[in-house]
Write a protein that holds these residues in place. Sequence first.
Motif, mmCIF file in Angstrom:
data_model
loop_
_atom_site.group_PDB
_atom_site.id
_atom_site.type_symbol
_atom_site.label_atom_id
_atom_site.label_comp_id
_atom_site.label_asym_id
_atom_site.label_seq_id
_atom_site.Cartn_x
_atom_site.Cartn_y
_atom_site.Cartn_z
ATOM 1 N N UNK A 1 -2.355 -7.428 1.181
ATOM 2 C CA UNK A 1 -2.028 -5.991 1.194
ATOM 3 C C UNK A 1 -0.900 -5.795 2.190
ATOM 4 N N UNK B 1 0.861 -1.191 0.000
ATOM 5 C CA UNK B 1 0.000 0.000 0.000
ATOM 6 C C UNK B 1 0.899 1.243 0.000
ATOM 7 N N UNK C 1 -4.338 4.964 -4.714
ATOM 8 C CA UNK C 1 -4.848 4.089 -5.775
ATOM 9 C C UNK C 1 -4.474 2.631 -5.515
ATOM 10 N N UNK D 1 -3.933 1.366 -2.664
ATOM 11 C CA UNK D 1 -4.722 0.953 -1.490
ATOM 12 C C UNK D 1 -6.084 0.438 -1.942
ATOM 13 N N UNK D 2 -6.716 1.194 -2.806
ATOM 14 C CA UNK D 2 -8.040 0.785 -3.264
ATOM 15 C C UNK D 2 -7.941 -0.372 -4.250
ATOM 16 N N UNK E 1 -5.875 -2.788 -3.930
ATOM 17 C CA UNK E 1 -5.782 -3.986 -3.083
ATOM 18 C C UNK E 1 -7.180 -4.470 -2.701
ATOM 19 N N UNK E 2 -8.078 -3.530 -2.400
ATOM 20 C CA UNK E 2 -9.451 -3.901 -2.063
ATOM 21 C C UNK E 2 -10.161 -4.495 -3.265
#
Lengths: 428, 420
Positions: A161, A141, A145, A147-148, A150-151
């Motif tokens: 993550x 992370x 971008x 971070x999201x 990874x989701x």
Amino acid sequence: MSDDPVRRQGPPEERRRQRFISKSSAVSLKYLRRVEELPHMPEALTPFLHILGHVFVEQGGAVKPEHIPTVGTYCVMVPPELIYAAGAMPVKLCGGSYTAFNIGDDVAPRDACPLVKAVMGFETVGAAPVYRECAMIAVPVTCDCKKKLAGYLGERRPTVALHVPSGRDRDEDMERFVEELYAFGAKLTELTGAPLSYERLSWACGLTAAAQYELSRFITLRRKAPLVIKGTHYMAAMNAMSYTHISLWTRHMRALCDELEQRIRNGEMASKENRPRILVTGSPIVFPNFKLPLLIEEMGGALVADETCMGERGAYDPPAIVDQSTDGILRALANRSTRPCTCPTFVDNKRRLYRIRQMIEDYRVEGVIYHVLRGCLVYDYEYRAMEEELGKLGVPIIRVESDYNEEDVEQLRIRIEAFVELIKYGKR
Amino acid sequence: MKSTEHDAFFKEAQETAGRIAAENGRLKELEWFLDTALVRFYDKYLRNRNPQVIVLGDDIPAEWLYAVCDRPFYVLGGSLGTAHWADELTPRDTDPFSRSCLGWLMNPSFDLTKDALIVTAVSSDSRRKLISLLRGAGKKVAALDIPPAGLTGGAVGCYRDQLAALAETVGRHTGKRLTGSRLRRAVRRMDRARRMRQRFLAAAEGADGLITGEAALLVGQCLYFAEAPDEWTAHVARLCAELKALSGRFAFPKKDRPTVLLLGSPAVFPNYKVPQLISAAGMRLAAAADSLSLEADLALPKDAGRLSLDRLLSHIARVHLQTTSTGARVSNDGLYSYFRYLKERYRPDGIVCHILKGQIEFDFELPRIEKAAEQAGIPVFRLETDYQYQDMEQLRIRMEAFGEMLAQRNLSGRSHKKTA
């Protein structure tokens, strides 16, 4: 079988996939040809171009020995040694495809960076085997971008993550990242069944050390003036590392270095001495998005150095192992992945300025092109400090903002041409 | 400093406060809230305030904060004037919230940071780079890294350890060490404030016509602008009593307006253009589902006031990690669950998703919200804007169209019921 050509192609999803494959392959082939057509290409570069061709034109998987699972990674904070030690192979999945970007544009928010849009596009279409075949994906992370992302990936694939600390100078930050690597190691062991022992880790460190040795030879050769290899060719070789087993890449790199040394002995250089020497820094340049390096060299510049995460940033520093144990190696890897790293994910990133100063000196750089992918805010924040620093050194810098399409090529060409002329004019 | 710059900065706040005061003239107690918000824009106040601790953003647990310092100064953006001051320091695509926050702390007009320690959480790209800019400018900054994923012992432990370490740093600066009794007291204070906030929201809901959506939003946000939460709690109690008395004395006909939830980026005083547009388009703001409201609504376990320091810190870490609604997490479950709760609680006719330009974390969350809203048959309207006022008229047209659509849906829904 139906005679109807539309029906023969299968359902709309399949037709969309086929269209994606043919368009994506065509774009990749075009850029591969442009790289090949650049003068003074060393023969030993061919295997690297074959790798890129295999992955992006022929739509094949990663180039590796059979029966080894692949683990997708992003950025430079996932130590490849861990993955090799677990009996898998890392594949860097940062996307540079314009076609995948267009698909991802419908999935990701408008202001997300094109690299992440391309990744989301690949994931949506599910066409590229190099993406599809990954048994697991590790996403450090490093920005909003990612971070999201990874989701997003976590809802579709086995995804880990990795929490990259925003600071790296305190022991607690490092401890935290070591814990993250332990947790990631456990996931890898679950995947492959191979525990991360001292023997396996040191074997994996040996693999990467061999690659680093060849890379350091290559870097020394690149510092020659005039250039012994074009910057675009260098970038192609570095990009190929993402999709190749490291032992194979090392072999190809050794051959390339041997050929370059021979060329130097024969006095065959890749550019004229008076060409403006340019360094590229900022957002990563991922194949096939090679418009910037190609433009620099087509406009008469010599692309001598690249301080991006697709360049030497991830592979340059060896782990400093002081404690000969599993824990010691993990700590060394955690240190290597964060402390010397010049990624702007870190709050304090003065070392990027120092690194660029050092590169300006080592490569005798005369101008810097600061590449910002639209939406890549972390790099954009650091531009101001870079501009000030280079102003003190008297090195000209321009900020070039770009996206994953070819619509801005002509505007970029004019800017780069003007920049090359500015450096030439300044020399007189 | 040019005096015109500070004038523009002050005028924006004055206009918003003036509008709220004019629309809620019957509520005498509201004056305290307006003064509390407005005083932060007075030149003299800003020069003399000299805070010990400045909190940047809304993602620092308030219980923890009040245990280690008194009178923290919250910087939550909201001002176009401060955003302008930071224009040259930030890239073009920076979100207005970050620009405004930076402008509050680095500007030619006043210096709040002279003796202050800035406390913040590294919850977004802009935040990490703001920290870097502030440190580069010689400001003292202490930051908290929010683990982006997981609610395992590791993530909670990591967050708790950071809270403990940060408490030491802040404690050294303020001379107020983190102890169990201080934390318990702060937990009780914040719990009282939280309960009072809920009481106020219920009172405001029942007194439609007496208090506007903007005013209700301001009252909630004054929890962050007030000198101390107890003071805020006492004034909210008086406001609730005033609302009750007025509701009993006058018969305000409930207007049959569509209700909407305001979701996404927080609308912070003085930039209330979105709530203003909602009201101007004939809709009623039922509640705000944003990070500020969620933070103010977070509840710790009932026995929290009796736990030891370590256990209490762990609870705070767990609750905040689980429900934090910032973009710091891989999946913003906090915002999503809060939205679901508000959807059930207020049963809104529509949802306005307010996205400040550049805050892409909310955009990433939007599909999930849209899906849940679609299942409930609630239309969602995505509204992207920044702190500028030039787009007011375009937004007004769009908002009016949305309001009309909701009103039509309500009418046709009612006629269907009658027919049945």
